[in-house]
Write a protein that holds these residues in place. Structure first.
Motif, PDB file in Angstrom:
ATOM      1  N   GLY A 113      66.281  52.336  15.207  1.00  0.00           N
ATOM      2  CA  GLY A 113      65.340  53.338  14.729  1.00  0.00           C
ATOM      3  C   GLY A 113      65.055  54.480  15.673  1.00  0.00           C
ATOM      4  N   ALA A 114      65.920  54.716  16.663  1.00  0.00           N
ATOM      5  CA  ALA A 114      65.674  55.778  17.636  1.00  0.00           C
ATOM      6  C   ALA A 114      66.556  56.997  17.419  1.00  0.00           C
ATOM      7  CB  ALA A 114      65.883  55.252  19.053  1.00  0.00           C
ATOM      8  N   SER A 115      67.590  56.873  16.626  1.00  0.00           N
ATOM      9  CA  SER A 115      68.535  57.972  16.405  1.00  0.00           C
ATOM     10  C   SER A 115      67.856  59.127  15.687  1.00  0.00           C
ATOM     11  CB  SER A 115      69.718  57.452  15.582  1.00  0.00           C
ATOM     12  OG  SER A 115      70.629  58.477  15.293  1.00  0.00           O
ATOM     13  N   ARG A 116      68.223  60.346  16.045  1.00  0.00           N
ATOM     14  CA  ARG A 116      67.648  61.553  15.424  1.00  0.00           C
ATOM     15  C   ARG A 116      68.420  61.885  14.159  1.00  0.00           C
ATOM     16  NH1 ARG A 116      68.407  65.848  17.305  1.00  0.00           N
ATOM     17  NH2 ARG A 116      66.555  67.052  16.834  1.00  0.00           N
ATOM     18  N   ARG A 117      68.193  61.146  13.104  1.00  0.00           N
ATOM     19  CA  ARG A 117      68.953  61.309  11.870  1.00  0.00           C
ATOM     20  C   ARG A 117      68.219  62.266  10.927  1.00  0.00           C
ATOM     21  NH1 ARG A 117      72.113  56.941  12.919  1.00  0.00           N
ATOM     22  NH2 ARG A 117      73.195  56.466  10.967  1.00  0.00           N
ATOM     23  N   PRO A 118      68.970  63.138  10.248  1.00  0.00           N
ATOM     24  CA  PRO A 118      68.318  63.988   9.254  1.00  0.00           C
ATOM     25  C   PRO A 118      67.753  63.136   8.117  1.00  0.00           C
ATOM     26  CG  PRO A 118      70.718  64.211   9.146  1.00  0.00           C
ATOM     27  CD  PRO A 118      70.410  63.405  10.358  1.00  0.00           C
ATOM     28  N   PHE A 119      66.845  63.737   7.369  1.00  0.00           N
ATOM     29  CA  PHE A 119      66.129  63.001   6.317  1.00  0.00           C
ATOM     30  C   PHE A 119      67.089  62.340   5.339  1.00  0.00           C
ATOM     31  CE2 PHE A 119      64.085  62.961   2.100  1.00  0.00           C
ATOM     32  CZ  PHE A 119      63.020  62.101   2.372  1.00  0.00           C
ATOM     33  N   PRO A 284      75.673  56.590  18.205  1.00  0.00           N
ATOM     34  CA  PRO A 284      74.227  56.525  18.424  1.00  0.00           C
ATOM     35  C   PRO A 284      73.439  57.737  17.918  1.00  0.00           C
ATOM     36  CG  PRO A 284      75.363  56.972  20.475  1.00  0.00           C
ATOM     37  CD  PRO A 284      76.419  56.684  19.478  1.00  0.00           C
ATOM     38  N   GLU A 285      74.058  58.881  17.816  1.00  0.00           N
ATOM     39  CA  GLU A 285      73.454  60.022  17.121  1.00  0.00           C
ATOM     40  C   GLU A 285      74.449  60.450  16.046  1.00  0.00           C
ATOM     41  OE1 GLU A 285      70.495  60.802  17.566  1.00  0.00           O
ATOM     42  OE2 GLU A 285      69.885  60.774  19.675  1.00  0.00           O
ATOM     43  N   PRO A 286      73.989  61.063  14.980  1.00  0.00           N
ATOM     44  CA  PRO A 286      74.914  61.448  13.911  1.00  0.00           C
ATOM     45  C   PRO A 286      76.072  62.326  14.394  1.00  0.00           C
ATOM     46  CG  PRO A 286      72.647  61.680  13.182  1.00  0.00           C
ATOM     47  CD  PRO A 286      72.588  61.370  14.650  1.00  0.00           C
ATOM     48  N   GLU A 287      75.807  63.158  15.392  1.00  0.00           N
ATOM     49  CA  GLU A 287      76.845  64.079  15.860  1.00  0.00           C
ATOM     50  C   GLU A 287      77.922  63.400  16.704  1.00  0.00           C
ATOM     51  OE1 GLU A 287      72.880  66.278  15.541  1.00  0.00           O
ATOM     52  OE2 GLU A 287      73.593  64.369  16.335  1.00  0.00           O
ATOM     53  N   TRP A 309      78.532  71.212  19.751  1.00  0.00           N
ATOM     54  CA  TRP A 309      77.555  71.637  18.751  1.00  0.00           C
ATOM     55  C   TRP A 309      76.399  70.646  18.616  1.00  0.00           C
ATOM     56  CZ3 TRP A 309      78.308  67.697  15.367  1.00  0.00           C
ATOM     57  CH2 TRP A 309      79.607  67.211  15.200  1.00  0.00           C
ATOM     58  N   PHE A 310      76.401  69.575  19.384  1.00  0.00           N
ATOM     59  CA  PHE A 310      75.229  68.700  19.492  1.00  0.00           C
ATOM     60  C   PHE A 310      74.169  69.475  20.261  1.00  0.00           C
ATOM     61  CE2 PHE A 310      73.503  64.686  21.740  1.00  0.00           C
ATOM     62  CZ  PHE A 310      72.524  64.522  20.775  1.00  0.00           C
ATOM     63  N   ASP A 311      72.999  69.684  19.651  1.00  0.00           N
ATOM     64  CA  ASP A 311      72.058  70.673  20.187  1.00  0.00           C
ATOM     65  C   ASP A 311      71.090  70.122  21.214  1.00  0.00           C
ATOM     66  OD1 ASP A 311      70.642  69.142  18.418  1.00  0.00           O
ATOM     67  OD2 ASP A 311      69.815  70.795  17.241  1.00  0.00           O
ATOM     68  N   SER A 312      71.329  68.912  21.716  1.00  0.00           N
ATOM     69  CA  SER A 312      70.440  68.355  22.729  1.00  0.00           C
ATOM     70  C   SER A 312      70.633  69.053  24.068  1.00  0.00           C
ATOM     71  CB  SER A 312      70.706  66.859  22.898  1.00  0.00           C
ATOM     72  OG  SER A 312      70.041  66.345  24.035  1.00  0.00           O
ATOM     73  N   PRO A 313      69.537  69.403  24.759  1.00  0.00           N
ATOM     74  CA  PRO A 313      69.667  70.010  26.091  1.00  0.00           C
ATOM     75  C   PRO A 313      69.934  68.969  27.183  1.00  0.00           C
ATOM     76  CG  PRO A 313      67.366  69.855  25.505  1.00  0.00           C
ATOM     77  CD  PRO A 313      68.137  69.355  24.307  1.00  0.00           C
ATOM     78  N   VAL A 314      69.781  67.693  26.863  1.00  0.00           N
ATOM     79  CA  VAL A 314      70.070  66.620  27.817  1.00  0.00           C
ATOM     80  C   VAL A 314      70.968  65.611  27.108  1.00  0.00           C
ATOM     81  CG1 VAL A 314      68.096  66.809  29.367  1.00  0.00           C
ATOM     82  CG2 VAL A 314      67.803  65.663  27.198  1.00  0.00           C
ATOM     83  N   THR A 443      76.325  69.089   6.928  1.00  0.00           N
ATOM     84  CA  THR A 443      77.128  70.249   6.539  1.00  0.00           C
ATOM     85  C   THR A 443      78.531  70.147   7.127  1.00  0.00           C
ATOM     86  OG1 THR A 443      75.120  71.597   6.542  1.00  0.00           O
ATOM     87  CG2 THR A 443      77.215  72.773   6.492  1.00  0.00           C
ATOM     88  N   GLY A 444      78.602  69.678   8.355  1.00  0.00           N
ATOM     89  CA  GLY A 444      79.905  69.515   8.989  1.00  0.00           C
ATOM     90  C   GLY A 444      80.773  68.494   8.285  1.00  0.00           C
ATOM     91  N   MET A 445      80.191  67.347   7.912  1.00  0.00           N
ATOM     92  CA  MET A 445      80.961  66.332   7.197  1.00  0.00           C
ATOM     93  C   MET A 445      81.425  66.849   5.842  1.00  0.00           C
ATOM     94  SD  MET A 445      81.289  63.784   9.197  1.00  0.00           S
ATOM     95  CE  MET A 445      81.976  62.631   8.014  1.00  0.00           C
TER      96      MET A 445
END
Length: 619
Positions: A113-119, A284-287, A309-314, A443-445
């Protein structure tokens, strides 16, 4: 200081006919095909050397790494071009090679439950969990029953590219028609106006700034009628040629990924057979996409790709990789395994759109740095090999007809061959396959599916951003999960203790701490020492430097520190980045992740040629 000394250095020089830079799959294809054709059936050279009277053409390849095959990757490939070169290829003759036996495309749900998944993905995950008694959902994963044809590699091979390159290199050296010199980084191309006249090897016996010390030896100038550049996506010579000559109109190199992997000894009772291939998405993240390839001897290559294109700064990849291998679907096979080695490299994800000028006066480009990766099918090894064979066929034609290596002649015998081959339409089909990812994972998929199912006729055409333009601020990226004051407190604490900001933020957002077991789950610093220690010889200048201290002082992102695959870049004195080349694996991720860029897109971080790196042929 190094630039001032340069003007008074007297350099030794040597003349050869063909000077080659980098020994990867592209150069393997080039040298194998070339060496077979340099002499006829009677053992007579097809042309005389222009460098040494009375000798056949002199061909020398210089490789940065300390041995051929160090620091590259495990792969699955259809191997069409490789099989054409070696019609009787038997994978049993190459360590860690196997024919593909089975392949699966697996969607990984988020088990913690920690992944930043879109709705939309969160809703899909809930639906899959709700109806899993009726669906093939096991271990928080869905084995997708239909894999599109463009992803099939059922007639191919699983390889350790390092082991394969060593097998190829040993045959080349035994043949005696070409020479390969590892541990010889090339500093720069030699230019005479618009003509490439050879290469310059790196100075040895210098301090980390490039200034001469005791035992200084100036890098030799290698003059060549033809320079063949196959030094990969972050190769120093390829990047310098791109800077000097630009790219063809409309082309750009803005899409990248860092690939990171473990080589794992599987448990003795593993059910996985050699040649098993898993490709994953969703965790672990959708990207972040993942893979697992099984080699003979209960060994697997397991890794992830973290894209630009993964927008995380870290976005340090190592902890993501550790969470990936512990996903229940993979852990059922990997639990009880042991880490053999670890590695990382950058991939040029622009494909055809990143193609440079393939031919210059006195120079030709091959391999991944020449835009040969098919970004739709996620394949590049066989394509790179094929570019090398195509160039070799053209070079042999010019040698037989005694024609010079001009841009026009190379375009006629190489570029035209490449355009007429099976490679060109496949690259064009995938040229815009990943554009949609500039607007998010879903959108990418959708864009990849549209491109693949229509054979490239339909695409989502989106202008690619430069990597640093994709990176959001910490406050924006974590909006709704962490408040600004909390982020600021975490940032200050990590900076003052020189700790990873990425780790602290992941932990705060619900990712469990990694329970290190000393076998498979080890610290990154321990991984640097396992299965082929990361090291760098003394006597060379640092290959990672920074153009402007002021730009580093004003940078709030510090992405070069967070992205560094081996923690070789850390916060130094006064907050400036400090570089430790003893930990650098030469992945090049720091170069394309730097957020401080000028109007031409040049980042503040300079990534040059350098010695050392990974010492493992398994990677």
């Amino acid at each position: 200081m190094a630039e001032e000394v340069e003007s008074v250095i007297e350099r030794p020089s040597m003349d050869v006919d063909i000077a080659c830079v980098g020994f990867g799959p592209a150069m393997g294809g080039f040298l194998t095909t070339l060496s077979r054709g340099l002499v006829d059936e009677d053992g007579i050279a097809i042309a005389d050397s222009t460098a040494i009277t009375g000798m056949p053409p002199q061909v020398i390849c210089y490789e940065r790494a300390d041995d051929i095959g160090f620091g590259v990757s495990g792969v699955v490939t259809r191997a069409r071009a490789i099989r054409a070169t070696f019609p009787d290829f038997d994978p049993e003759n190459v360590p860690m090679a196997a024919s593909v036996a089975t392949g699966k495309l697996v969607y990984l749900l988020d088990p913690i439950g920690a992944s930043r998944r879109p709705f939309a993905m969160r809703i899909a995950d809930r639906a899959l969990n709700l109806f899993k008694p009726l669906l093939p959902v096991r271990h928080s994963a869905l084995e997708i029953p239909f894999a599109p044809a463009f992803l099939h590699k059922g007639d191919g091979f699983v390889l350790s590219l390092g082991q394969f390159n060593q097998w190829v290199g040993s045959q080349l050296m035994a043949g005696g028609n070409v020479q390969i010199w590892p541990g010889m980084p090339v500093a720069e191309p030699l230019l005479d106006g618009q003509r490439v006249t050879g290469i310059r090897l790196m100075d040895q016996g210098t301090d980390r700034h490039g200034d001469p010390e005791t035992g200084f030896m100036a890098g030799m100038d290698i003059h060549a009628a033809l320079t063949v550049v196959g030094d990969g996506p972050v190769g120093a010579i390829g990047m310098q040629l791109d800077e000097a000559f630009g790219l063809p109109k409309g082309n750009q190199q803005r899409e990248w990924a860092v690939g990171m992997k473990f080589v794992i000894d599987l448990p003795d009772d593993t059910a996985l057979q050699p040649g098993t291939v898993f490709h994953t998405l969703g965790y672990p993240e959708p990207e972040i996409f993942g893979f697992l390839y099984v080699h003979p001897g209960h060994v697997a290559s397991v890794g992830i790709f973290v894209p630009s294109w993964f927008d995380s700064p870290v976005r340090t990849s190592y902890r993501y990789l550790q969470h990936f291998v512990q996903h229940p679907y993979l852990w059922q096979f990997l639990e009880g395994g042991r880490l053999r080695s670890w590695g990382a490299k950058s991939l040029q994800e622009s494909g055809k759109r990143g193609e440079p000028f393939l031919a210059l006066d006195g120079c030709a480009r091959i391999g991944e740095g020449s835009g040969s990766t098919n970004v739709l099918t996620n394949s590049g090894v066989d394509e790179a090999w094929f570019t090398g064979t195509l160039l070799a066929e053209g070079v042999l034609e010019l040698l037989r007809t005694h024609l010079p290596f001009t841009r026009e002649n190379l375009d006629e015998v190489y570029t035209a061959r490449r355009r007429a081959s099976w490679l060109e339409p496949e690259l064009k089909m995938g040229e815009h396959a990943r554009d949609g990812f500039q607007h998010g994972f879903l959108t990418g998929m959708a864009g990849m599916a549209l491109t693949g199912l229509s054979d490239g006729i339909l695409n989502l055409h989106v202008k690619a951003k430069r990597p640093h333009e994709n990176i959001r601020s910490l406050e924006d990226f974590y909006r709704g999960r962490l408040d600004v004051s909390e982020i600021d407190a975490i940032r200050q604490n990590c900076h003052s203790h020189n700790h990873s900001l990425h780790d602290a933020l992941m932990t705060r957002c619900g990712w469990p701490e990694i329970a290190l077991d000393g076998q498979l789950l080890v610290s990154l610093q321990d991984a640097l020492l396992m299965g082929g220690k990361v090291q760098a010889p003394a006597g060379f200048r640092d290959h990672v430097t920074f153009r402007s201290e002021e730009a580093c002082h004003t940078c709030g992102a510090r992405t070069c520190i967070e992205i560094c695959s081996g923690e070789a870049i850390t916060a130094g004195e006064g907050g400036l980045p400090a570089f430790d080349r003893e930990k650098c694996v030469h992945c090049g991720a720091c170069m394309w992740n730097c957020t401080q860029a000028d109007a031409e897109g040049r980042t503040n971080l300079v990534f040059r040629a350098g010695a050392g790196g990974l010492h493992s042929a398994e990677n």
